[in-house]
Design a protein around this motif. Sequence first.
Motif, PDB file in Angstrom:
ATOM      1  N   SER A  29      38.590 -23.312   7.582  1.00 43.97           N
ATOM      2  CA  SER A  29      38.023 -24.293   6.667  1.00 43.97           C
ATOM      3  C   SER A  29      37.139 -23.561   5.663  1.00 43.97           C
ATOM      4  CB  SER A  29      37.187 -25.309   7.441  1.00 43.97           C
ATOM      5  OG  SER A  29      36.019 -24.686   7.951  1.00 43.97           O
ATOM      6  N   GLU A  30      36.764 -24.268   4.591  1.00 49.08           N
ATOM      7  CA  GLU A  30      35.917 -23.637   3.580  1.00 49.08           C
ATOM      8  C   GLU A  30      34.603 -23.162   4.184  1.00 49.08           C
ATOM      9  OE1 GLU A  30      35.298 -25.683  -0.103  1.00 49.08           O
ATOM     10  OE2 GLU A  30      37.358 -26.409  -0.148  1.00 49.08           O
ATOM     11  N   ARG A  31      34.013 -23.971   5.054  1.00 48.42           N
ATOM     12  CA  ARG A  31      32.720 -23.607   5.655  1.00 48.42           C
ATOM     13  C   ARG A  31      32.861 -22.383   6.554  1.00 48.42           C
ATOM     14  NH1 ARG A  31      29.702 -28.608   8.162  1.00 48.42           N
ATOM     15  NH2 ARG A  31      28.217 -26.962   8.548  1.00 48.42           N
ATOM     16  N   ALA A  32      33.908 -22.351   7.374  1.00 48.58           N
ATOM     17  CA  ALA A  32      34.115 -21.216   8.269  1.00 48.58           C
ATOM     18  C   ALA A  32      34.422 -19.953   7.470  1.00 48.58           C
ATOM     19  CB  ALA A  32      35.226 -21.511   9.268  1.00 48.58           C
ATOM     20  N   ALA A  33      35.269 -20.092   6.442  1.00 46.86           N
ATOM     21  CA  ALA A  33      35.616 -18.940   5.608  1.00 46.86           C
ATOM     22  C   ALA A  33      34.389 -18.426   4.861  1.00 46.86           C
ATOM     23  CB  ALA A  33      36.721 -19.313   4.620  1.00 46.86           C
ATOM     24  N   ALA A  34      33.558 -19.333   4.360  1.00 40.43           N
ATOM     25  CA  ALA A  34      32.341 -18.914   3.650  1.00 40.43           C
ATOM     26  C   ALA A  34      31.397 -18.176   4.586  1.00 40.43           C
ATOM     27  CB  ALA A  34      31.650 -20.130   3.034  1.00 40.43           C
ATOM     28  N   ALA A  35      31.266 -18.671   5.811  1.00 37.74           N
ATOM     29  CA  ALA A  35      30.402 -18.004   6.781  1.00 37.74           C
ATOM     30  C   ALA A  35      30.948 -16.622   7.114  1.00 37.74           C
ATOM     31  CB  ALA A  35      30.265 -18.849   8.043  1.00 37.74           C
ATOM     32  N   ALA A  36      32.260 -16.513   7.308  1.00 36.15           N
ATOM     33  CA  ALA A  36      32.877 -15.218   7.623  1.00 36.15           C
ATOM     34  C   ALA A  36      32.726 -14.256   6.445  1.00 36.15           C
ATOM     35  CB  ALA A  36      34.348 -15.401   7.981  1.00 36.15           C
ATOM     36  N   ASP A  37      32.958 -14.749   5.231  1.00 35.71           N
ATOM     37  CA  ASP A  37      32.838 -13.904   4.048  1.00 35.71           C
ATOM     38  C   ASP A  37      31.402 -13.443   3.831  1.00 35.71           C
ATOM     39  OD1 ASP A  37      35.543 -14.101   3.533  1.00 35.71           O
ATOM     40  OD2 ASP A  37      35.320 -15.779   2.133  1.00 35.71           O
ATOM     41  N   ALA A  38      30.438 -14.259   4.267  1.00 38.37           N
ATOM     42  CA  ALA A  38      29.019 -13.897   4.122  1.00 38.37           C
ATOM     43  C   ALA A  38      28.561 -12.968   5.228  1.00 38.37           C
ATOM     44  CB  ALA A  38      28.167 -15.166   4.106  1.00 38.37           C
ATOM     45  N   GLY A  39      29.431 -12.692   6.198  1.00 40.76           N
ATOM     46  CA  GLY A  39      29.065 -11.797   7.286  1.00 40.76           C
ATOM     47  C   GLY A  39      28.448 -12.498   8.474  1.00 40.76           C
ATOM     48  N   ASN A  40      28.386 -13.827   8.439  1.00 42.25           N
ATOM     49  CA  ASN A  40      27.815 -14.597   9.542  1.00 42.25           C
ATOM     50  C   ASN A  40      28.947 -14.999  10.478  1.00 42.25           C
ATOM     51  OD1 ASN A  40      26.371 -16.205  11.247  1.00 42.25           O
ATOM     52  ND2 ASN A  40      25.344 -17.358   9.623  1.00 42.25           N
ATOM     53  N   LEU A  41      29.396 -14.037  11.272  1.00 39.51           N
ATOM     54  CA  LEU A  41      30.565 -14.248  12.119  1.00 39.51           C
ATOM     55  C   LEU A  41      30.305 -15.275  13.216  1.00 39.51           C
ATOM     56  CD1 LEU A  41      31.849 -10.598  12.401  1.00 39.51           C
ATOM     57  CD2 LEU A  41      32.348 -12.329  10.691  1.00 39.51           C
ATOM     58  N   LEU A  42      29.085 -15.306  13.725  1.00 35.47           N
ATOM     59  CA  LEU A  42      28.768 -16.291  14.765  1.00 35.47           C
ATOM     60  C   LEU A  42      28.919 -17.711  14.227  1.00 35.47           C
ATOM     61  CD1 LEU A  42      25.658 -14.588  16.371  1.00 35.47           C
ATOM     62  CD2 LEU A  42      27.982 -14.652  17.237  1.00 35.47           C
ATOM     63  N   GLU A  43      28.425 -17.935  13.025  1.00 36.24           N
ATOM     64  CA  GLU A  43      28.538 -19.259  12.410  1.00 36.24           C
ATOM     65  C   GLU A  43      30.002 -19.595  12.126  1.00 36.24           C
ATOM     66  OE1 GLU A  43      27.613 -22.968  11.117  1.00 36.24           O
ATOM     67  OE2 GLU A  43      26.296 -21.570  12.140  1.00 36.24           O
ATOM     68  N   ALA A  44      30.778 -18.615  11.672  1.00 36.49           N
ATOM     69  CA  ALA A  44      32.196 -18.846  11.387  1.00 36.49           C
ATOM     70  C   ALA A  44      32.934 -19.249  12.663  1.00 36.49           C
ATOM     71  CB  ALA A  44      32.823 -17.591  10.781  1.00 36.49           C
ATOM     72  N   ILE A  45      32.669 -18.536  13.750  1.00 41.02           N
ATOM     73  CA  ILE A  45      33.316 -18.855  15.025  1.00 41.02           C
ATOM     74  C   ILE A  45      32.897 -20.238  15.500  1.00 41.02           C
ATOM     75  CG2 ILE A  45      33.438 -18.197  17.467  1.00 41.02           C
ATOM     76  CD1 ILE A  45      33.190 -15.246  16.462  1.00 41.02           C
TER      77      ILE A  45
END
Length: 150
Positions: A9-25
């Motif tokens: 999703s956009e939110r998960a992808a944004a979190a992953a792209d920002a380096g916040n892998l825990l939030e993305a997961i």
Amino acid sequence: MQASEPTLSERAAAAADAGNLLEAIKQVREETGLGLKEAKDLVDAYLRLGHSPSPSTTAASSAEMPVAALLALKNGVLIEAIQHYRNHNRCGLKDAKEAVERYLDANPLAKQQFQAAAKANGKPFLNVLLALVILGLIAAGYWYVTGQTL
């Protein structure tokens, strides 16, 4: 996009792209109902396809590092810093250890202070041992001179 390419999703992808892998997961798990391992694998696959975390946000900043962990690092106690990071961010041991190490790598002054404090922490044991040996010698000398036995 290929059918085999992982979609976030956009939110998960944004979190992953920002380096916040825990939030993305976390986002993937909430949105898909996947288990932890499956969600992590999905985020990892997303990142392997050329989506890499922003270098400026990959290293843990002092804002992400809990104060208790910063104090533990300043006192040279790595294990305590990792424990505080784990408790604050509710993450696994490996993730917490890596985050603390990234923080130290990104902050050379903090790393230097940590190393100096960790080195100094090893000496109290030797100081106590030396004090006990000296006290023992003093006591033995006193008993020898006075002729008293135990």
